[in-house]
Design a protein around this motif. Structure first.
Motif, PDB file in Angstrom:
ATOM      1  N   PHE A 227       2.757  -5.679  -3.946  1.00  0.00           N
ATOM      2  CA  PHE A 227       2.575  -4.379  -3.305  1.00  0.00           C
ATOM      3  C   PHE A 227       1.603  -4.441  -2.130  1.00  0.00           C
ATOM      4  O   PHE A 227       1.717  -3.638  -1.196  1.00  0.00           O
ATOM      5  N   GLY A 231       2.768  -3.004   1.473  1.00  0.00           N
ATOM      6  CA  GLY A 231       1.977  -2.091   2.288  1.00  0.00           C
ATOM      7  C   GLY A 231       1.670  -2.644   3.669  1.00  0.00           C
ATOM      8  O   GLY A 231       1.768  -1.923   4.675  1.00  0.00           O
ATOM      9  N   TRP A 316      -0.737  -1.264  -2.436  1.00  0.00           N
ATOM     10  CA  TRP A 316       0.114  -0.821  -1.322  1.00  0.00           C
ATOM     11  C   TRP A 316      -0.729  -0.108  -0.265  1.00  0.00           C
ATOM     12  O   TRP A 316      -0.634  -0.399   0.928  1.00  0.00           O
TER      13      TRP A 316
END
Length: 333
Positions: A227, A231, A316
């Protein structure tokens, strides 16, 4: 695999592979079990330079499954593999499929049906996050929870137009018209491609009759890395295509910025209650997400799921914010 003389469109399956010895045969076996004629199936395992013997495994598999072929991916990336698959596909329909994925027996036939009935240029379906132990099952539940990933196609239940699709099937002519996947993106090249496809006037449709399995990460550390990268590279997509930004994309970065500011805001009596209320509200949302998912009914660890949700949000959001800051400094320098 079904054999039939009825004329059917040739469907190409592009499967990026890089050191997937432990997973690639399960993926290929799922396509061998399709209710689709073998003479109308073209499975391309697109190898990015595997060194674990997975290419040898696929070559051995090809001896009894001539509809499988190995194609080189000199660039090694997933986006590079998708471009190779798009250009070398023998089919009118091109499916992009993970080597960790397992297709339902009707995946190909339902994808073709959905393309024909909807008139869309791309279709995707139910993307079941099925773990292989209690921890990965909990992570899978977190990823499909509305509290976890807000993408509509992750938890949709009815046919609908969406902004992106997983394990997609595209009309090859539409893909060629839109252009290649952006190989400068280490992640999110699929979302960026789907954004350009919609900008070009093509429709993407979710159809729950199309089914496949996705294998979630085995633990929280691997989930955080996944994640974080999502991101970071989402920021690059937004920078290149500001119109692709959705409100849901700002929630995690905003929460990260708020969390970083919390120690300072707690020092001020006028904002202290707001901060405490915000943290308690977030804890309540996570708890509601875990209770609503009923992890014990899925043989999943509820504590791991409770931890996975903030890990996903934090990683993220931090990846996105870090990428924004780094890009600002690079521009100024």
């Amino acid at each position: 695999m079904a054999e039939t003389s009825v004329a059917t469109p040739t469907v190409s399956i592009a499967i990026p592979m890089l050191n997937e010895r432990d997973h690639i045969i399960d993926c290929l076996d799922a396509f061998a079990a399709q209710n689709w004629p073998s003479e109308s199936l073209d499975v391309m395992v697109i190898d990015g330079g595997s060194t674990d013997g997975s290419r040898d495994v696929v070559n051995a598999y090809r001896q009894s499954h001539p509809w499988v072929r190995v194609v080189d991916n000199p660039r090694g990336s997933a986006a590079g593999a998708f471009n190779v698959g798009m250009h070398q596909a023998a089919g009118e329909v091109v499916c992009l499929f993970s080597s960790h994925g397992v297709a339902d027996p009707t995946y190909v036939s339902e994808s073709v049906r959905a393309l024909e009935e909807s008139g869309a240029a791309g279709v995707g379906g139910e993307y079941r996050h099925t773990g292989q132990d209690r921890s990965s099952s909990a992570i899978g539940l977190a990823m499909v929870s509305r509290v976890g990933m807000a993408s509509p196609h992750r938890h949709a239940r009815f046919c609908q137009e969406v902004d992106t699709i997983s394990h997609p099937a595209y009309l090859r002519d539409a893909m060629l018209e839109v252009g290649e996947f952006d190989e400068s993106l280490a992640r999110n090249s699929d979302y960026e491609f789907n954004y350009r496809m919609r900008r070009a006037g093509f429709q993407l449709v979710f159809d729950p009759a199309i089914g496949s399995v996705y294998r979630p990460r085995p633990g929280l550390r691997a989930l955080a890395r996944q994640f974080w990268m999502y991101g970071r590279w989402k920021q690059r997509v937004v920078e290149n295509h500001p119109g692709s930004l959705r409100l849901r994309h700002l929630v995690a970065p905003g929460a990260v910025v708020g969390a970083m500011a919390s120690p300072f805001l707690l020092l001020c009596s006028s904002t202290r209650r707001v901060v405490v209320a915000g943290w308690l509200g977030y804890a309540a949302v996570v708890l509601a997400g875990v209770v609503g998912a009923r992890p014990r009914d899925h043989d999943a660890d509820p504590l791991v799921m409770a931890a996975a949700l903030p890990v996903m949000h934090g990683a993220w959001g931090a990846g996105f914010v870090t990428s924004v800051v780094q890009r600002c400094f690079r521009r100024r320098s």
